[in-house]
Write an enzyme that holds these catalytic residues in place. Structure first.
Site, PDB file in Angstrom:
ATOM      1  CG  HIS A 177      76.977  -4.403   1.998  1.00  0.00           C
ATOM      2  ND1 HIS A 177      75.766  -3.806   1.678  1.00  0.00           N
ATOM      3  CD2 HIS A 177      77.769  -3.400   2.420  1.00  0.00           C
ATOM      4  CE1 HIS A 177      75.830  -2.516   1.915  1.00  0.00           C
ATOM      5  NE2 HIS A 177      77.051  -2.238   2.363  1.00  0.00           N
ATOM      6  CG  HIS A 195      81.321  -0.130  -0.311  1.00  0.00           C
ATOM      7  ND1 HIS A 195      80.456   0.516  -1.176  1.00  0.00           N
ATOM      8  CD2 HIS A 195      80.606  -0.422   0.799  1.00  0.00           C
ATOM      9  CE1 HIS A 195      79.265   0.616  -0.594  1.00  0.00           C
ATOM     10  NE2 HIS A 195      79.335   0.049   0.603  1.00  0.00           N
ATOM     11  CD  GLU A 255      75.305   2.612   6.531  1.00  0.00           C
ATOM     12  OE1 GLU A 255      76.453   2.411   6.972  1.00  0.00           O
ATOM     13  OE2 GLU A 255      75.079   2.939   5.350  1.00  0.00           O
ATOM     14  CG  ASP A 304      79.917  -1.338   4.915  1.00  0.00           C
ATOM     15  OD1 ASP A 304      79.788  -1.176   3.687  1.00  0.00           O
ATOM     16  OD2 ASP A 304      79.396  -0.572   5.748  1.00  0.00           O
ATOM     17  CG  ASP A 305      83.465   0.561   3.409  1.00  0.00           C
ATOM     18  OD1 ASP A 305      83.752   0.646   2.209  1.00  0.00           O
ATOM     19  OD2 ASP A 305      82.339   0.820   3.871  1.00  0.00           O
TER      20      ASP A 305
END
Length: 321
Positions: free
Chosen positions: A8, A10, A191, A269-270
């Site tokens: 996961h 991005h 989330e 994630d980011d």
């Protein structure tokens, strides 16, 4: 060093502020000055401001070569921390917003994957995503492109964006099209949306994984269902702390979900937006809950076994742990 894998992350959200500024300068693109704080890091205050900041930074990625650069740069950093496999979310809608075709967007990422594999031995595959707050019609357009333009590195389909917009059932046509084509799917849920967001996803979309899914902890029956159905949770503790869901990693429900029998994985994630990395996510989680190295390796195995890539690659990766 413990071998790591993540499911996961991005792609546009992996680009560091420095890289975004370099690409903008190279492309002659003007960056919104509010994208960055005084120290040069990304500036945002809450989840919705983060989404806006993400879009502003992603707009600096303007070409196939830029996508290669972003992909290679992230995989280089991940490999340096012992990561052997990454599944990255790609966003054709972000590419289209600056005039990049689906094909060039995809080929740029593939170029970066090939270059990183050759230099660092890391493997990567692509999960093409739609953006929830852009609506179900846009999602269906993306799904049609995935089906009509197959690529060996595209191994699944997902959806990110603002959970408060639309209902999972609105995106069933897109997800069903992908499912009928034989590709697995995942969706961000639980989330900022509560447990019902996860239930609605499980009811209306053919998913085998849930992005985040952490607010399931508020519904013991849902936690049991996730465990019984072996729905894999793509957990990103540092992201959830940064966006204010939980005050610290120690307060994060990943351990409670794990103890309840849920299949948990760890991802970043980011990472530059949340001042983290996949290595830091592993280290902070291990420290917060006192996990042994063997328990951390089990989390890596969870990720590889739940990956959407081909079985032959999974076997090679599992042998490296």
């Amino acid at each position: 060093m413990i071998k790591k894998a993540e499911l996961h992350v991005h792609l546009e959200g992996t680009a560091t502020p420095l890289l975004v500024k370099q690409m903008a300068e190279r492309n002659g693109a003007e960056l919104d000055p509010t994208t960055f704080a005084s120290d040069g890091e990304y500036r945002w205050s809450d989840f919705w401001e983060f989404l806006k900041c993400y879009d502003k930074a992603a707009a600096a990625i303007r070409s196939r070569d830029d996508y290669k650069t972003v992909t290679y740069d992230y995989l280089k950093r991940a490999a340096a921390e012992g990561t052997i496999y990454v599944e990255t979310f790609s966003s054709p809608d972000h590419a289209a917003s600056v005039g990049i075709s689906y094909e060039d967007h995809l080929m740029g990422i593939a170029d970066g994957i090939d270059a990183a594999r050759e230099e660092f031995g890391i493997e990567c595959r692509i999960i093409v995503t739609c953006v929830r707050h852009l609506g179900p019609e846009k999602a269906l357009e993306v799904a049609k492109k995935v089906v009509s333009t197959p690529h060996p590195y595209v191994v699944g389909f997902g959806m990110g964006g603002d959970e408060a917009q639309f209902h999972p059932k609105d995106f069933a046509p897109a997800f069903d099209l992908i499912h009928e084509a034989g590709l697995p799917t995942t969706n961000h849920a639980g989330e900022f949306g509560g447990p019902q967001s996860i239930r609605d996803t499980l009811t209306h979309l053919p998913v085998t994984r849930i992005g985040h899914g952490v607010r399931s902890i508020e519904d013991p029956d849902l936690v049991r269902e996730l465990a019984e159905r072996k729905i894999v949770l793509e957990v990103c503790p540092g992201s959830n702390v940064s966006t204010g869901l939980y005050p610290s990693v120690k307060d994060h429900p990943i351990d409670a979900l794990k103890k309840a029998g849920c299949i948990v994985t760890i991802s970043s994630d980011d990472p530059p937006f949340f001042h983290t990395s996949i290595g830091q996510e592993y280290d902070r989680t291990q420290e917060a809950f006192g996990y042994s190295d063997d328990e951390m390796r089990t989390i890596t195995r969870n990720s590889i076994q739940a990956a959407f890539c081909e079985d032959s690659l999974k076997e090679k990766l599992l042998a490296k742990i």
